[in-house]
Structures are given as structure tokens and as C-alpha cells.
Scaffold this motif. Sequence first.
Motif: not given
Length: 388
Positions: A183, A196, A200
Motif C-alpha cells: 500500500c 490500497e 490488504s
Amino acid sequence: MKLWILDDDLIIVESLQRLIARNGLPFDIITMSSASEALTRLGEEKPNVVLTDIQMPGMNGLELLARLQAELPDCPFILMSGFREFEYAQQALRLGVSEYLLKPIQETQLVTVLTQAVHKVNRSREMFCSLLASGVWKDEMLSKLPIFRDKAASHRFRMTLFTASDEQSIFEGLLDWSREQGCWAVAFSEKWVVVEWEESRIADRIAAMRSDFMAGMSDWVTGCAKLPKAWSQAEQALQTLQFQGTVGVRSYNELERRFQPIMQNREGLFDEPETSASEHRYLIAKAKKFVLASLHDELTLDLVASHVNVNRTYFSTLFKRETNQTFWDYVTSERIEAAKKLLLNESLSAYHIGEKVGYKNPSHFSRVFKERVGMTPNEYKNRFQTIE
């Protein structure tokens, strides 16, 4: 923050790594021994800062930088050389190199140059966040952050804005984890921002780490041009948590489902209580007095807000408006000022002085002190005790 170090001399590379680690500079270091290796790796990831030797096998450092600049126009480039060749310096200037370091490199010079590079990268990130927060998108913004440029049109993004009422080291741990997941994560103002482009499980991570996190999460959007929309959605979700005094993670999708009637008529939703200017000043003065008496304790926003009998969201907003700095900026400034006095007047180690001003983690104390003062606690003590 990713730092590429390019040098075919392993001893120099290891020495540079030790110096950077010893001074607490915020880099994930990737080392390479050739320009061709760097060009190959460029297709997989983008560095934030490049530190390269000029003399390397095959393509030299100057030729490499000329190639990299097309991909990384705002990346700070730092050249190392064992030669005082005027021609090298001229070429470096034409390429827009940030610094030209002569070997053997002095530790203080390296730290100064890399610290300046960190500030430059952070300014680009802050500008990027400021524009997103104001609802602005311009394609030129992508040159500031190449990590987004490769994903500009077709990628899907989701943004999370979060805050909490605990020590900043907790937040830094979450940001580090987010970066490990691929990220984009950065601290901005009183918020921590995570973008993101693939799932995630950040919501699960936030919920598992602490009970006092507040996080607003946007819907998935397609293309970088929709990032301002994602920011707005995440901010609205976060605001409802703050308004309710509820911890946890709230998505914009959930916000629309649960609060649709309120969303359609939001006027006055987040208004603050009516209070006079003199009451504001008294409240802030009372809070500051409490902070100064409690620097050695584990201060939290909730604790101080409770001490002055208001909720944390109202107190945070009021403090920023009345003092032109965030609550945590104020606490950090006072802790560092107290540490500076102790360093000059106490025989205690920097580790114990950090504890006395509220830093349980010596590495975190050293890093914050260096960011604020420009040198480590021990460097400060050695320099100014000698003067006195």
C-alpha cells in the motif's frame, strides 16, 4: 521510504547501511552493484531516493541518472565519487542532481544530505494529500509520486483515513505494515493515510491492533482521477465515528446504508457547542498545564480531553484552531524542549532522558529528536555541553 544504494564496492555499501541505521533515518534500503540491475528493478518498484556511485561496471552513475530521470522526475538523486573532476560536477548539475558527495564520505555530511532528501519527499507527499483533500486532481500530480503513475488509468483504489488516541509509534507500526502489504501509506496532518490497490485486509489489521482506532474507508474507485472522491468518502466515514465517539472501522458503503437520512441533511451535523472565546482560551490553557505536568506519562488525546471535560474530537479541533498546531505537535515540541534541557543538565544517558519525557522506545525518541533538532540526542549533548 525506499532508498536505492548503487555501488560495486561491498565494503562501502555496508558502511553506508550502518551509518544510516545508526542515525535512525527512515529508509528501507535496497542495494545494487550495477546500473543494469537498477534499470531492471525499476520495472518492479520505484525508489524515493537514489544514492549512486559514478564509477560502476558498464553504465556509469551519470548515464544511469539520465535514464532514471524520465521515470523519476522528482526523485532526489545523490552522486558519490572519489574524484574531484570538474566535468563530473558539471554533468551532475545539468542532470539536476541534489548533492555530489566526495569519498570518503563524512557521516555528518551523509546524514544532512539524506535528511534533506527525506524532507523533499515528504513535501511532495504532503502537497499530494493537500490537493486530494481539497478535491483537486491534476494529471501533473503523478510526476510527484511515480508509484501512482503506473496505475493511473485502470487500477482500482481504496483509501483509508485513520486516527487514534495513542502514541505515534503505534501509528508508525501500522504504516510500516501497510507498506509491506504494497500500500501507499503516509502521515498527513492529524490523519494517517493508506491507499490500497489490492485487498490488504487493513480493516482487520486495524481492528486487531488496538481498540481505540478510528478509521474511515472509501469505496473502491477506478483511476487516480477518482482519488479526491475516495478521500471525501473516507473523511465522511471517519467524521461520523468521531462525532459519535465510536472506535473501529467504518466504510463509506456502511455509512450510506446506516445514515442515509442524516447524509441527505448534514447541515449542522458536526457543529461544535456554543462556547465563548474566553472559555476556549481557558480550556486550552488548562490542557497545556496538564500536559506540561504529565510529559513523563503516557499522554493520550482522550486523557487530556477528559481532563478539560470535552470530547476528544471537539478538543482536537479546538486545539488546532486556537494554537495553529495539532495537539500531538504541541506535546512533541514540549517533550523535545524538556529533553534538550535535561541533556545539558543531567548526567543521565539519552535512553533514560527519553523515558523521563515520555518516550519508552529509545529508537523512537532518537528519531523524533533528530527530526526536530537536526541531530541525535547524544550529538546535541556533546556539542552544547562543550560550549557551556
